[in-house]
Design a protein around this motif. Structure first.
Motif, PDB file in Angstrom:
ATOM      1  N   LYS A  90      45.479  43.167  23.160  1.00 14.83           N
ATOM      2  CA  LYS A  90      44.933  42.167  24.071  1.00 14.83           C
ATOM      3  C   LYS A  90      44.364  42.824  25.327  1.00 14.83           C
ATOM      4  O   LYS A  90      44.757  43.933  25.705  1.00 14.83           O
ATOM      5  N   GLU A  91      43.467  42.111  25.991  1.00 10.64           N
ATOM      6  CA  GLU A  91      42.858  42.614  27.224  1.00 10.64           C
ATOM      7  C   GLU A  91      43.753  42.293  28.416  1.00 10.64           C
ATOM      8  O   GLU A  91      44.272  41.180  28.531  1.00 10.64           O
ATOM      9  N   THR A  92      43.936  43.275  29.297  1.00 14.87           N
ATOM     10  CA  THR A  92      44.664  43.051  30.541  1.00 14.87           C
ATOM     11  C   THR A  92      43.708  42.460  31.571  1.00 14.87           C
ATOM     12  O   THR A  92      42.763  43.118  31.994  1.00 14.87           O
ATOM     13  N   ILE A  93      43.958  41.222  31.938  1.00 16.57           N
ATOM     14  CA  ILE A  93      43.092  40.520  32.885  1.00 16.57           C
ATOM     15  C   ILE A  93      43.720  40.582  34.273  1.00 16.57           C
ATOM     16  O   ILE A  93      44.866  40.162  34.459  1.00 16.57           O
ATOM     17  N   ILE A  94      42.980  41.108  35.237  1.00 17.00           N
ATOM     18  CA  ILE A  94      43.458  41.215  36.615  1.00 17.00           C
ATOM     19  C   ILE A  94      42.687  40.206  37.466  1.00 17.00           C
ATOM     20  O   ILE A  94      41.444  40.231  37.476  1.00 17.00           O
ATOM     21  N   PRO A  95      43.383  39.309  38.161  1.00 15.36           N
ATOM     22  CA  PRO A  95      42.686  38.316  38.994  1.00 15.36           C
ATOM     23  C   PRO A  95      41.762  38.989  40.018  1.00 15.36           C
ATOM     24  O   PRO A  95      42.063  40.088  40.516  1.00 15.36           O
ATOM     25  N   ALA A  96      40.671  38.325  40.354  1.00 17.22           N
ATOM     26  CA  ALA A  96      39.654  38.920  41.233  1.00 17.22           C
ATOM     27  C   ALA A  96      40.212  39.285  42.600  1.00 17.22           C
ATOM     28  O   ALA A  96      39.875  40.333  43.160  1.00 17.22           O
ATOM     29  N   GLY A  97      41.090  38.454  43.158  1.00 15.00           N
ATOM     30  CA  GLY A  97      41.614  38.721  44.497  1.00 15.00           C
ATOM     31  C   GLY A  97      42.906  39.497  44.521  1.00 15.00           C
ATOM     32  O   GLY A  97      43.514  39.669  45.585  1.00 15.00           O
ATOM     33  N   ALA A  98      43.358  39.991  43.379  1.00 16.37           N
ATOM     34  CA  ALA A  98      44.651  40.675  43.302  1.00 16.37           C
ATOM     35  C   ALA A  98      44.566  42.101  43.837  1.00 16.37           C
ATOM     36  O   ALA A  98      43.493  42.721  43.838  1.00 16.37           O
ATOM     37  N   ASN A  99      45.689  42.618  44.288  1.00 18.60           N
ATOM     38  CA  ASN A  99      45.813  44.026  44.650  1.00 18.60           C
ATOM     39  C   ASN A  99      46.053  44.799  43.356  1.00 18.60           C
ATOM     40  O   ASN A  99      47.152  44.753  42.793  1.00 18.60           O
TER      41      ASN A  99
END
Length: 335
Positions: free
Chosen positions: A72-81
């Motif tokens: 699966k793809e690891t999705i990182i939120p746009a505003g996350a550190n």
């Protein structure tokens, strides 16, 4: 060859690395198959089959789940550190592994048999709250942050009671060394004379590991997975595996502190060394799963009331009674 391993820095490094592998590889396999065991135990209690398709009796299901997470793809939120977001699950899982460095599974079978082993364990288990706080804050999501706050409050609340339980055990032993704690139970396990503390410790372990009926941090109906709501793929899997690794760790601590470690029951049955330790840990893990299948989830106010208004006064009272009894009867060990 023996002098090379014990008398040289390189040799000691190789020996320590080999000991760590000998402990961590079975532990990682145990974590994987604990997920399988949970699904099978819950299925048996609820009169259904559980995993039974992937491999004989579904035994390859943990590997199928791992492959699915890796793909699966690891999705990182746009505003996350990004750095903290990825570091939090690794920290949570790593701490559960590092804690095993001081746990003896047999006489002399510990990577580091240090004199303050119990303090090391308590410190490492207390650090677990940082992974949760970091995950909630780094996600840049109000839901994740609120979930992290209530999870941290839950863990800190029950660590206070666990600390008093540990002090009660240490009073009876007079040593912070885990091997000494096990050897002090060669006649009677501490789960009998310290039975209320045994119950407080085990229930606190349920709350510390966010297991039912204290799985409020991942309350699906209220906050949809809580502090790791923004995680996916292997980052999510590390939180998942960290929870199961902490279950095995708490079961190991329960075995060391209250169930005589690797010692057989009361010296009656044969001393089978690490086999007794493994059986006791498996029994504690079964109780973890049994509780999940039996009890409904607490409300958050009930959870806090139990920790602060029941367990804290009870553990303080029993600690005082234990110290008084040891003094009156002259059983206080020489530290």
């Amino acid at each position: 060859m023996q002098s090379f391993f014990y008398d040289t820095y390189i040799g000691l490094l190789i020996l320590t690395f080999a000991e760590a592998l000998a402990l961590l590889v079975p532990l990682l396999i145990g974590v994987a198959y604990l997920t399988y065991a949970e699904r099978k135990v819950l299925a048996a209690i609820q009169l259904r089959k559980g995993p039974n398709v992937v491999g004989p009796f579904g035994l390859l299901q943990p590997f199928a789940d791992a492959l699915k997470m890796i793909m699966k793809e690891t999705i990182i939120p746009a505003g996350a550190n990004r750095l903290l977001f990825l570091m939090a699950p690794m920290l949570t899982f790593s701490l559960a592994m590092i804690a095993w460095a001081v746990i003896p599974v047999n006489a002399g079978w510990a990577i580091a048999d240090i004199n303050v082993g119990i303090l090391y364990l308590f410190a490492i288990s207390s650090l677990g709250v940082y992974g949760i706080i970091i995950a909630g804050w780094a996600s840049n999501s109000k839901y994740a942050f609120l979930g992290a706050l209530r999870s941290a409050a839950q863990m800190v609340s029950y660590e206070v009671s666990m600390g008093f339980v540990l002090v009660s055990v240490l009073l009876c032993v007079g040593s912070l060394n885990l091997t000494d704690i096990v050897l002090a139970q060669h006649r009677v396990w501490f789960c009998l004379p310290l039975f209320p503390m045994f119950i407080v410790f085990f229930v606190s372990a349920l709350a510390e590991t966010n297991r039912s009926p204290f799985d409020l941090p991942e309350g699906e109906s209220e906050i949809v997975a809580g502090f790791f709501v923004e995680y996916s793929a292997m980052a999510f899997a590390l939180f998942f595996l960290g929870e199961y690794a902490n279950m095995i760790l708490m079961s190991g601590m329960t075995t060391i502190l209250f169930l005589g470690g690797w010692l057989g029951p009361f010296g009656i049955l044969p001393q089978l060394g690490p086999l007794w330790f493994i059986l006791k840990v498996c029994f504690c893990l079964f109780v973890f799963l049994w509780v999940r299948a039996t009890f409904p989830r607490y409300r958050y106010d009930q959870l806090m009331r139990l920790g602060w208004k029941v367990f804290l006064p009870l553990s303080l009272l029993w600690l005082t009674l234990t110290a008084a009894a040891l003094m009156v009867f002259g059983w206080l060990p020489n530290a």
